[in-house]
Motif scaffolding. Structure first.
Motif, PDB file in Angstrom:
ATOM      1  N   ILE A 130      15.234   1.165  -3.535  1.00 32.76           N
ATOM      2  CA  ILE A 130      14.663   2.273  -2.772  1.00 32.76           C
ATOM      3  C   ILE A 130      13.777   1.666  -1.682  1.00 32.76           C
ATOM      4  CG2 ILE A 130      13.221   4.329  -2.814  1.00 32.76           C
ATOM      5  CD1 ILE A 130      15.765   4.676  -4.387  1.00 32.76           C
ATOM      6  N   ALA A 131      14.055   2.014  -0.427  1.00 29.62           N
ATOM      7  CA  ALA A 131      13.326   1.463   0.714  1.00 29.62           C
ATOM      8  C   ALA A 131      13.219   2.528   1.800  1.00 29.62           C
ATOM      9  CB  ALA A 131      14.041   0.224   1.251  1.00 29.62           C
ATOM     10  N   GLU A 132      12.425   2.235   2.800  1.00 28.57           N
ATOM     11  CA  GLU A 132      12.381   3.118   3.968  1.00 28.57           C
ATOM     12  C   GLU A 132      13.470   2.705   4.956  1.00 28.57           C
ATOM     13  OE1 GLU A 132       7.881   4.794   4.188  1.00 28.57           O
ATOM     14  OE2 GLU A 132       8.238   2.933   5.270  1.00 28.57           O
ATOM     15  N   ASN A 133      13.958   3.671   5.700  1.00 29.58           N
ATOM     16  CA  ASN A 133      15.086   3.455   6.605  1.00 29.58           C
ATOM     17  C   ASN A 133      14.598   2.799   7.897  1.00 29.58           C
ATOM     18  OD1 ASN A 133      17.503   3.497   7.935  1.00 29.58           O
ATOM     19  ND2 ASN A 133      17.701   5.719   8.017  1.00 29.58           N
ATOM     20  N   ARG A 134      14.453   1.483   7.844  1.00 32.09           N
ATOM     21  CA  ARG A 134      13.905   0.721   8.960  1.00 32.09           C
ATOM     22  C   ARG A 134      14.950  -0.237   9.520  1.00 32.09           C
ATOM     23  NH1 ARG A 134       8.211   0.694   9.026  1.00 32.09           N
ATOM     24  NH2 ARG A 134       7.243   1.756   7.252  1.00 32.09           N
TER      25      ARG A 134
ATOM     26  N   LYS B 182       0.825  -1.206   0.000  1.00 28.62           N
ATOM     27  CA  LYS B 182       0.000   0.000   0.000  1.00 28.62           C
ATOM     28  C   LYS B 182       0.865   1.265   0.000  1.00 28.62           C
ATOM     29  CE  LYS B 182      -4.180  -1.955   2.066  1.00 28.62           C
ATOM     30  NZ  LYS B 182      -5.109  -1.949   3.227  1.00 28.62           N
ATOM     31  N   ILE B 183       1.964   1.236   0.755  1.00 23.69           N
ATOM     32  CA  ILE B 183       2.887   2.380   0.723  1.00 23.69           C
ATOM     33  C   ILE B 183       3.455   2.543  -0.675  1.00 23.69           C
ATOM     34  CG2 ILE B 183       5.102   3.257   1.558  1.00 23.69           C
ATOM     35  CD1 ILE B 183       4.492   1.803   4.229  1.00 23.69           C
ATOM     36  N   ALA B 184       3.882   1.419  -1.280  1.00 20.01           N
ATOM     37  CA  ALA B 184       4.451   1.477  -2.629  1.00 20.01           C
ATOM     38  C   ALA B 184       3.446   2.046  -3.627  1.00 20.01           C
ATOM     39  CB  ALA B 184       4.909   0.083  -3.062  1.00 20.01           C
ATOM     40  N   ALA B 185       2.186   1.649  -3.509  1.00 20.12           N
ATOM     41  CA  ALA B 185       1.165   2.157  -4.426  1.00 20.12           C
ATOM     42  C   ALA B 185       1.014   3.669  -4.295  1.00 20.12           C
ATOM     43  CB  ALA B 185      -0.166   1.455  -4.146  1.00 20.12           C
ATOM     44  N   ARG B 186       1.031   4.169  -3.065  1.00 26.10           N
ATOM     45  CA  ARG B 186       0.916   5.622  -2.870  1.00 26.10           C
ATOM     46  C   ARG B 186       2.136   6.355  -3.421  1.00 26.10           C
ATOM     47  NH1 ARG B 186      -1.129   3.842   2.240  1.00 26.10           N
ATOM     48  NH2 ARG B 186       0.820   4.434   3.296  1.00 26.10           N
ATOM     49  N   VAL B 187       3.313   5.750  -3.223  1.00 29.85           N
ATOM     50  CA  VAL B 187       4.543   6.342  -3.773  1.00 29.85           C
ATOM     51  C   VAL B 187       4.466   6.422  -5.290  1.00 29.85           C
ATOM     52  CG1 VAL B 187       7.006   5.918  -4.151  1.00 29.85           C
ATOM     53  CG2 VAL B 187       6.058   5.711  -1.852  1.00 29.85           C
ATOM     54  N   LEU B 188       4.061   5.341  -5.926  1.00 33.81           N
ATOM     55  CA  LEU B 188       4.010   5.305  -7.387  1.00 33.81           C
ATOM     56  C   LEU B 188       3.030   6.340  -7.939  1.00 33.81           C
ATOM     57  CD1 LEU B 188       4.111   1.429  -7.790  1.00 33.81           C
ATOM     58  CD2 LEU B 188       5.900   3.034  -8.512  1.00 33.81           C
ATOM     59  N   ARG B 189       1.957   6.622  -7.209  1.00 36.90           N
ATOM     60  CA  ARG B 189       1.003   7.634  -7.669  1.00 36.90           C
ATOM     61  C   ARG B 189       1.587   9.047  -7.608  1.00 36.90           C
ATOM     62  NH1 ARG B 189      -2.815   4.432  -4.759  1.00 36.90           N
ATOM     63  NH2 ARG B 189      -3.086   6.002  -3.121  1.00 36.90           N
TER      64      ARG B 189
ATOM     65  N   GLY C  32      20.030   4.429  -0.659  1.00 34.11           N
ATOM     66  CA  GLY C  32      18.757   3.838  -1.057  1.00 34.11           C
ATOM     67  C   GLY C  32      17.692   3.933   0.012  1.00 34.11           C
ATOM     68  N   LEU C  33      18.003   4.559   1.136  1.00 29.41           N
ATOM     69  CA  LEU C  33      17.087   4.612   2.273  1.00 29.41           C
ATOM     70  C   LEU C  33      16.448   5.988   2.412  1.00 29.41           C
ATOM     71  CD1 LEU C  33      19.322   2.716   4.847  1.00 29.41           C
ATOM     72  CD2 LEU C  33      17.353   1.803   3.615  1.00 29.41           C
ATOM     73  N   CYS C  34      15.153   5.990   2.690  1.00 31.54           N
ATOM     74  CA  CYS C  34      14.392   7.232   2.865  1.00 31.54           C
ATOM     75  C   CYS C  34      13.741   7.239   4.244  1.00 31.54           C
ATOM     76  CB  CYS C  34      13.310   7.350   1.800  1.00 31.54           C
ATOM     77  SG  CYS C  34      13.935   7.307   0.110  1.00 31.54           S
ATOM     78  N   PRO C  35      13.456   8.421   4.790  1.00 31.01           N
ATOM     79  CA  PRO C  35      12.797   8.481   6.101  1.00 31.01           C
ATOM     80  C   PRO C  35      11.459   7.737   6.092  1.00 31.01           C
ATOM     81  CG  PRO C  35      13.625  10.639   5.471  1.00 31.01           C
ATOM     82  CD  PRO C  35      13.775   9.768   4.266  1.00 31.01           C
ATOM     83  N   VAL C  36      11.196   7.016   7.158  1.00 32.50           N
ATOM     84  CA  VAL C  36       9.941   6.280   7.268  1.00 32.50           C
ATOM     85  C   VAL C  36       8.765   7.260   7.236  1.00 32.50           C
ATOM     86  CG1 VAL C  36       8.541   4.789   8.745  1.00 32.50           C
ATOM     87  CG2 VAL C  36      11.008   4.402   8.552  1.00 32.50           C
ATOM     88  N   GLY C  37       7.809   6.979   6.363  1.00 31.51           N
ATOM     89  CA  GLY C  37       6.623   7.809   6.260  1.00 31.51           C
ATOM     90  C   GLY C  37       6.723   8.965   5.283  1.00 31.51           C
ATOM     91  N   ASP C  38       7.921   9.225   4.762  1.00 32.39           N
ATOM     92  CA  ASP C  38       8.089  10.335   3.813  1.00 32.39           C
ATOM     93  C   ASP C  38       7.958   9.782   2.395  1.00 32.39           C
ATOM     94  OD1 ASP C  38       8.798  12.538   2.308  1.00 32.39           O
ATOM     95  OD2 ASP C  38      10.506  13.090   3.571  1.00 32.39           O
ATOM     96  N   GLU C  39       6.720   9.628   1.945  1.00 27.52           N
ATOM     97  CA  GLU C  39       6.470   9.002   0.644  1.00 27.52           C
ATOM     98  C   GLU C  39       6.945   9.864  -0.517  1.00 27.52           C
ATOM     99  OE1 GLU C  39       2.334   8.005   0.839  1.00 27.52           O
ATOM    100  OE2 GLU C  39       2.659   6.522   2.429  1.00 27.52           O
TER     101      GLU C  39
ATOM    102  N   ASP D  56      10.837  10.756  -4.944  1.00 29.80           N
ATOM    103  CA  ASP D  56      11.917  11.565  -5.521  1.00 29.80           C
ATOM    104  C   ASP D  56      13.148  10.700  -5.800  1.00 29.80           C
ATOM    105  OD1 ASP D  56      10.304  13.795  -5.363  1.00 29.80           O
ATOM    106  OD2 ASP D  56      11.224  14.562  -3.519  1.00 29.80           O
ATOM    107  N   ARG D  57      13.495   9.815  -4.866  1.00 32.26           N
ATOM    108  CA  ARG D  57      14.641   8.925  -5.091  1.00 32.26           C
ATOM    109  C   ARG D  57      14.376   8.011  -6.283  1.00 32.26           C
ATOM    110  NH1 ARG D  57      17.949   7.863  -0.404  1.00 32.26           N
ATOM    111  NH2 ARG D  57      18.152   9.854   0.679  1.00 32.26           N
TER     112      ARG D  57
END
Length: 357
Positions: free
Chosen positions: A282-286, A198-205, A297-304, A309-310
């Motif tokens: 590209i992933a969240e920094n978990r 679901k996160i990936a889908a929101r990112v792709l949009r 390749g890591l992005c802040p958690v929740g910053d879609e 952008d990455r």
């Protein structure tokens, strides 16, 4: 030649359902081979209890006691190696066998979860902690796991880092994408996997229009929910279904970028596979994810938007992407291949086996 027991509490290497858990169990079994000793998969008993049901746990403990008795009677073991004992699937067999036969006990990705004490998994967490206490060597695969293990380390007990690894000694063929294809790989089930989808889908949009496409490898009971989440993207998305190894390798070779947020991933074998093929991640920094994915390749958690952008940079900047490809493959070659894992395992195991040379 010594005979060594291998046991995976959660998923045997022979489990019929593919997953990163099964893949890691298979990789560990292969890493233990090749040093002149017999590695035996001594049990396929599964101790998993997901609901916190005391009666179910008691039944599993009873069955495990019988299984341990069978293995004690059989004997003929020089050491015991367990993979992934934790509060939902503790090792209920290995410590008892090792105590009875006076064997060295090695635990890979064993974890402690003191917050589970006093709750529905209290009894199972006591077994998981007891397995950690019994181990002569504890191998941790993430920095997070090492923290709790180190607090309880007893005198003479070894804590050894073991990076997650691929069951190969070299890198695969490098990806040569024909176009801007974004790849997702994950089982489709409720919970954390669906949350990542679901996160990936929101990112792709959030991506601007262009000729980019998405391929998704995976299947499972939550496929309708995944399809619903991806439906706003229309025919940009292609569902590949569950792929065998050859099919998945081809999917990596077609990909320009690999997207997987990684909600509650222990570490994620797919990250290693993608990077080995030269597909930037590209992933969240978990926790866990950061042990296997390079910082760029890591992005802040929740910053879609940051994730989008990455991803956009990989799709539109060939110089940037080429640098990420080189770095990804160099990282896997240096840290996450079979040879290094085998050396790490046997450097700890050999001194505990009189026959080892």
């Amino acid at each position: 030649m010594a005979r060594l027991a291998f046991y995976a509490t959660l998923k045997s290497p022979r489990h019929p359902v593919p997953s990163g858990e099964r893949e890691m169990a298979r990789n560990l079994f292969q890493a233990l081979e090749g040093r002149g000793h017999e590695i035996a998969l001594v049990s396929e008993f599964r101790s998993l209890e997901k609901r916190g049901d005391a009666r179910a746990q008691a039944a599993l403990i009873k069955d495990a006691t019988q299984e341990a008795g069978r293995l004690i009677a059989a004997g003929n073991l020089a050491a015991w190696v367990t993979y992934h004992s934790y509060y939902k699937a503790p090792d209920l067999i290995g410590p008892a066998v090792c105590d009875a036969l006076n064997l060295p006990y090695l635990a890979i990705e064993a974890t402690r979860a003191s917050k589970r004490l006093g709750g529905p998994w209290d009894r199972f967490e006591h077994y998981a902690a007891g397995a950690c206490d019994r181990a002569d060597v504890l191998f941790h695969v993430t920095a997070r796991d090492a923290v709790a293990l180190r607090r309880h380390l007893r005198s003479g007990q070894k804590l050894v880092p073991l990076a997650p690894f691929l069951a190969r000694t070299d890198l695969p063929e490098q990806a040569r994408p024909d176009g801007p294809t974004i790849l997702l790989v994950g089982m489709m089930r409720e919970g954390d996997k669906l949350a990542s989808y679901k996160i990936a889908a929101r990112v792709l949009r959030r991506l601007p229009p262009g000729n980019w496409q998405v391929e998704i490898a995976g299947d499972g009971p939550a496929r309708p929910q995944v399809q619903a989440a991806m439906s706003p993207l229309g025919d940009r998305v292609r569902f590949l279904g569950q792929l065998d190894r050859g099919g998945l390798d081809l999917a990596y070779r077609r990909a320009c970028a690999f997207l997987w947020p990684g909600v509650n991933e222990a570490f994620g074998m797919v990250y290693l596979e993608a990077q080995a093929a030269g597909v930037p991640v590209i992933a969240e920094n978990r926790d866990g994810v950061r042990d296997v994915v390079a910082p760029d390749g890591l992005c802040p958690v929740g910053d879609e938007q940051a994730v989008a952008d990455r991803l956009q940079a990989l799709l539109n900047d060939p110089v940037h992407r080429a640098a990420r490809v080189r770095a990804a493959r160099e990282r896997i070659a240096a840290r996450h291949l079979l040879g290094g894992a085998r050396d790490t395992l046997w450097s700890a195991l050999s001194p505990l086996i009189p026959e080892a040379t």
